[in-house]
Write an enzyme that holds these catalytic residues in place. Structure first.
Site, short mmCIF file in Angstrom:
data_model
loop_
_atom_site.label_atom_id
_atom_site.label_comp_id
_atom_site.label_asym_id
_atom_site.label_seq_id
_atom_site.Cartn_x
_atom_site.Cartn_y
_atom_site.Cartn_z
N SER A 48 91.55 31.55 51.44
CA SER A 48 90.17 31.31 50.99
C SER A 48 90.04 31.14 49.48
O SER A 48 89.10 30.49 49.02
CB SER A 48 89.27 32.45 51.45
OG SER A 48 89.72 33.68 50.93
N HIS B 27 88.17 28.66 56.95
CA HIS B 27 88.01 27.47 56.10
C HIS B 27 88.70 26.22 56.67
O HIS B 27 88.87 25.24 55.95
CB HIS B 27 88.52 27.77 54.69
CG HIS B 27 87.77 28.90 54.06
ND1 HIS B 27 86.58 28.73 53.41
CD2 HIS B 27 88.03 30.23 54.03
CE1 HIS B 27 86.13 29.90 52.98
NE2 HIS B 27 86.99 30.83 53.35
N LYS C 260 80.89 28.58 57.70
CA LYS C 260 81.36 27.66 56.65
C LYS C 260 81.01 26.22 57.08
O LYS C 260 79.88 25.82 56.96
CB LYS C 260 82.85 27.84 56.41
CG LYS C 260 83.33 29.30 56.39
CD LYS C 260 82.95 30.05 55.17
CE LYS C 260 83.62 31.41 55.14
NZ LYS C 260 82.85 32.45 54.50
C1 LIG Z 1 89.11 33.72 55.27
C2 LIG Z 1 87.79 34.34 55.59
N1 LIG Z 1 87.69 35.08 56.69
C3 LIG Z 1 86.54 35.65 57.05
C4 LIG Z 1 85.40 35.51 56.28
C5 LIG Z 1 84.16 36.21 56.69
O1 LIG Z 1 83.37 35.40 57.47
P1 LIG Z 1 81.79 35.66 57.52
O2 LIG Z 1 81.23 35.14 56.25
O3 LIG Z 1 81.36 34.93 58.72
O4 LIG Z 1 81.61 37.14 57.64
C6 LIG Z 1 85.47 34.73 55.12
C7 LIG Z 1 84.32 34.47 54.23
O5 LIG Z 1 83.33 34.99 54.12
C8 LIG Z 1 86.69 34.14 54.76
O6 LIG Z 1 86.80 33.42 53.65
#
Ligand SMILES: Cc1ncc(COP(=O)(O)O)c(C=O)c1O
Length: 383
Positions: free
Chosen positions: A182, A210, A240
């Site tokens: 990320s 992502h 996303k």
């Molecule tokens: C790699 C990754 N996993 C999980 C999440 C969490 O997802 P959510 O925003 O739906 O809680 C994010 C970003 O927020 C992320 O970048």
């Protein structure tokens, strides 16, 4: 000041002194890319809304119509009365896209990771985690109480060494990693990791937050080699590229059945609102019918990395490493002056000494936007 306030103030002062304090800023997104902030209208390269679907008329209409039909909230946990009919539809769509038998929707990506991992491994099990994995994979790992070993970023040799050293003393082994990292935008070697896992009777879980909607015709990072990598647990988020909110897991039927009866963050949390589920379904309709749209974020990122002679982007995320925390904040301020919003990312989100501008490209950015940004960032690289 009472002792609690003194404690809080002391912590805040220390964070301020090391340039690590974070504050919330009102940010009114007016469409997929423009944002009103600090009294100015800025071109954002910081939203994960890669396809600008948060504001797509069909996605908004689907959310509104779901509210009209099923209400604003789910009213209870999915296991009680919160399992409105849209869940089954979205789960079937995701499972089909990800080529798995079944899927399970969670309240968010964070809740998904915090819930899934402790169902799959626990005390007496081994968990291997990439050092650059997202915070919520670490949260799930800690909650699981499995023995966690950290492997060097994308280092298959290290993974194998750890499996050889420790798997024998543990019942099961789970490898967890981001599919698209990320904060770095690079990809995990999922096909090789999956093969390694299989040859050591270990399981592999990847987080495709992502990748969904922007890589491999929208199927995500598990499919970048042209076919499905052997990943047992494909987790991701609806927040996303899908422009909505919520998390998911795609896996085999028995695994999903187990998750639905055991994952604490599913059982003890209210079901995702109908509007979010309907918006995600509408977003999938768009993704599955518009290959040209979903190719654009990566193409924009690659145009940017070519313009600046950076390593070719593998995803819509491009890190511009600045190093020092204050310097990264200064770089953000300088770009904001020029009309761009690119938030600086500092430790502990990224390792110390690697504070950066995390640039996220979307389908709506024009070639001219990308060129202008490259011109604005160039002097920062030379500095
Ligand atoms: C790699 C990754 N996993 C999980 C999440 C969490 O997802 P959510 O925003 O739906 O809680 C994010 C970003 O927020 C992320 O970048």
């Amino acid at each position: 000041m009472n002792s609690l306030d003194r404690f809080a103030q002391g912590k805040l002062d220390a964070l301020e002194a090391s340039h690590l304090r974070r504050v919330l800023v009102d940010s009114a997104r007016e469409d997929g890319i423009w944002i009103a902030r600090n009294g100015r209208r800025l071109l954002s390269f910081s939203c994960n809304d890669y396809l600008n679907l948060t504001h797509h008329p069909k996605v908004k209409a689907a959310a509104i119509s779901a509210i009209e039909k099923y209400g604003a909230g789910s009213g209870a946990s999915r296991l009680v009365t919160g399992n409105h009919p849209l869940f089954a539809e979205l789960e079937a769509r995701l499972a089909k896209l990800k080529q798995t038998e079944a899927a399970c929707i969670f309240g968010s990506g964070y809740l998904a990771n915090a819930g899934i991992i402790p169902v799959i491994v626990g005390e007496g099990d081994l968990l291997l985690i990439d050092e650059l994995s997202h915070s919520c994979l670490w949260a799930g790992s800690q909650l699981s109480r499995a023995r966690a070993e950290v492997f060097r970023h994308n280092d298959l040799v290290h993974v194998e060494e750890l499996l050889n050293a420790h798997h024998g003393d543990h019942r099961h082994a789970l490898i967890v990693t981001d599919g698209v990292f990320s904060m770095d935008g690079d990809l995990a070697p999922l096909a090789d990791l999956g093969a390694l896992a299989q040859s050591h009777d270990a399981w592999l879980m990847s987080d495709d937050a992502h990748g969904l909607g922007v890589l491999a015709e929208g199927r995500g990072s598990v499919f970048v080699n042209g076919s499905k990598a052997p990943v047992d647990l494909q987790m991701g988020t609806l927040s996303k590229a899908l422009g909505s909110y919520g998390g998911y897991l795609c896996a085999s039927q028995p695994v999903i059945d187990l998750i639905k009866t055991r994952a604490r963050t599913l059982i003890y949390s209210t079901g995702l609102p109908p509007a979010s589920v309907a918006a995600a379904i509408a977003a999938l309709d768009i993704i599955e019918s518009d290959p040209e749209l979903i190719a654009r974020p990566l193409a924009n990122a690659q145009a940017f990395t070519r313009a600046l002679n950076l390593p070719l982007a593998q995803s819509p995320i491009v890190p511009v490493i600045i190093g020092d925390e204050q310097a990264a904040m200064n770089a953000q301020a300088r770009l904001e002056n020029e009309g761009f919003l690119i938030t600086a990312i500092r430790p502990p989100t990224v390792p110390k000494g690697t504070a950066r501008l995390r640039v996220a490209f979307t389908a709506g950015h024009t070639p001219q936007d990308v060129e202008q940004l490259a011109s604005a960032v160039r002097p920062l690289l030379a500095a």
